[in-house]
Write an enzyme that holds these catalytic residues in place. Sequence first.
Site, mmCIF file in Angstrom:
data_model
loop_
_atom_site.group_PDB
_atom_site.id
_atom_site.type_symbol
_atom_site.label_atom_id
_atom_site.label_comp_id
_atom_site.label_asym_id
_atom_site.label_seq_id
_atom_site.Cartn_x
_atom_site.Cartn_y
_atom_site.Cartn_z
ATOM 1 N N SER A 91 0.828 -1.199 0.000
ATOM 2 C CA SER A 91 0.000 0.000 0.000
ATOM 3 C C SER A 91 0.863 1.249 0.000
ATOM 4 O O SER A 91 1.918 1.291 0.616
ATOM 5 C CB SER A 91 -0.915 0.022 1.233
ATOM 6 O OG SER A 91 -1.667 1.216 1.268
ATOM 7 N N LYS B 127 -4.424 -6.753 3.400
ATOM 8 C CA LYS B 127 -4.410 -5.654 2.429
ATOM 9 C C LYS B 127 -5.824 -5.367 1.916
ATOM 10 O O LYS B 127 -6.207 -4.207 1.719
ATOM 11 C CB LYS B 127 -3.489 -6.007 1.259
ATOM 12 C CG LYS B 127 -3.470 -4.982 0.106
ATOM 13 C CD LYS B 127 -3.122 -3.574 0.585
ATOM 14 C CE LYS B 127 -2.717 -2.652 -0.559
ATOM 15 N NZ LYS B 127 -3.713 -2.495 -1.610
ATOM 16 N N HIS C 6 -7.544 -3.480 4.613
ATOM 17 C CA HIS C 6 -6.965 -2.125 4.572
ATOM 18 C C HIS C 6 -7.691 -1.287 3.527
ATOM 19 O O HIS C 6 -8.091 -0.154 3.775
ATOM 20 C CB HIS C 6 -5.473 -2.213 4.257
ATOM 21 C CG HIS C 6 -4.854 -0.923 3.811
ATOM 22 N ND1 HIS C 6 -5.023 -0.418 2.532
ATOM 23 C CD2 HIS C 6 -4.053 -0.038 4.446
ATOM 24 C CE1 HIS C 6 -4.375 0.720 2.420
ATOM 25 N NE2 HIS C 6 -3.776 0.978 3.566
ATOM 26 N N ASN C 7 -7.874 -1.849 2.334
ATOM 27 C CA ASN C 7 -8.530 -1.105 1.264
ATOM 28 C C ASN C 7 -9.999 -0.856 1.582
ATOM 29 O O ASN C 7 -10.556 0.198 1.225
ATOM 30 C CB ASN C 7 -8.402 -1.865 -0.062
ATOM 31 C CG ASN C 7 -7.016 -1.731 -0.663
ATOM 32 O OD1 ASN C 7 -6.052 -1.423 0.032
ATOM 33 N ND2 ASN C 7 -6.898 -1.990 -1.949
ATOM 34 N N GLU D 293 -10.111 1.975 3.798
ATOM 35 C CA GLU D 293 -9.812 3.144 2.958
ATOM 36 C C GLU D 293 -11.089 3.653 2.279
ATOM 37 O O GLU D 293 -11.324 4.870 2.212
ATOM 38 C CB GLU D 293 -8.767 2.740 1.918
ATOM 39 C CG GLU D 293 -8.335 3.807 0.949
ATOM 40 C CD GLU D 293 -7.379 3.238 -0.095
ATOM 41 O OE1 GLU D 293 -7.660 3.397 -1.298
ATOM 42 O OE2 GLU D 293 -6.364 2.614 0.296
#
Length: 473
Positions: free
Chosen positions: A129, A183, A186-187, A190
């Site tokens: 990232s 990940k 995480h996105n 986001e």
Amino acid sequence: MEKADIGVTGLATMGRNLARNLARHGFTVAVHNRTGARTEQLVREHGDEGAFRPAATIEEFVGSLERPRRAIIMVKAGEPTDAVIEELTSHMEAGDMIVDGGNAHFQDTRRREAALRERGLHYVGAGISGGEEGALNGPSIMPGGEAEAYKAVGPQLEAIAAKVDGAPCCVHVGPDGAGHFVKMVHNGIEYADMQLIAESYDLLRQALGLTPAQLAEIFREWNSGDLESYLIEITAEVLGHTDAATGRPFVDVVVDQAEQKGTGRWTVQSALDLGVPVTGIAEAVFARSLSGHPEQREAARALPGPHGSSSLEDLAEDVRRALYASKIVAYAQGFDQIAAANGEYGWDIDLGAMAEIWRGGCIIRARFLDRIKEAYEADPALPTLLADPTFTEALADAQDSWRRVVATAAAIGVPTPGFSSALAYYDALRRERLPAALVQGLRDFFGAHTYQRADREGTFHTDWSGDRTEEQA
């Protein structure tokens, strides 16, 4: 010729910058791209940054790597990744490894890791990232796979990762697809983070009539406090930017249809499978989907709006507090999902360590990740971040403002699905009893799905179509 320490195949923006980052840190880097012109361009334009070993073919690329070979692939997720893996492994031998730095679905990574392990090869699914700038100057890296594989490639990844307080934003996440799962979440966070920021901008602009330039200053001020983060920082930059062609605020000339590449949707799909309510992330995904239906939005323009009004006194401060509280909820839901995956897939991911490696390099880096890290260090079995004393206090401090913001938005007709769903989640968690009891009663009435009682053990069913006696199932 000297063998390369590590290689990168797939030299679009992310792959090219990652290769440059490795070279800048003293590693000899083999580079390859399906279209040879990109390989040549990289060496021509950046060959002075370090030692590159250009390769025209995959066979030449693999042959230029020091054993055990370490090859990073930076290609499009899905079938293109499988094709590159097949081509690479046809020239590899036991002990070699492939690091997939793309946004692969974690289930694909689990499948690939198992298949390559049977052939004696290592497969590391590494979430990366930070965008193109992070790839070049220091990303947050979330590698999964066998611990043995991480020992071999970890030093290179830690060397190029972002550093916070001297610590690299890179840690071995866990087995098989754990890295790509983290990940993905995480996105998803986001997505929620950006939706909440957008709602803050929209509400303040519609309610107070502020210009984008004025709002840019508000976000700059917010970035000096609890809300300090990369996304708040760049929000001020985007809102303060003027379109050169028209002289209008940049944000006013951009089509209001937000696109998505799939990781947010994957996060919600996975959460449904795991039974974890990630309402903030889901609302953010659906908000993007709604924005992408201009024909429906055009047809709905004639729908009547509210006639009421609401007090706008101190609205900016209320929005700041609501934004912080809603962000806490979004992050809490994301960490809940990772915790659930730990149980489902046997990963044993260190939640505090995830907060630590997200402090630098990545898109959701923020000041309060330090507080999340401290919360899990104090209690690794914390059932929800909202129960941590620091966050409980912050939410208590913000909740009156939060409620006023949601009420004001409803009164003046500004949609705030992120704020509203976060507040609803907060209120649902703190309730002693939920209306789910009625839902379960209805399910038993029409489908004999049974229910459990609050006053004694067991599973029960009521004979709704007969004499309504209760029997133990």
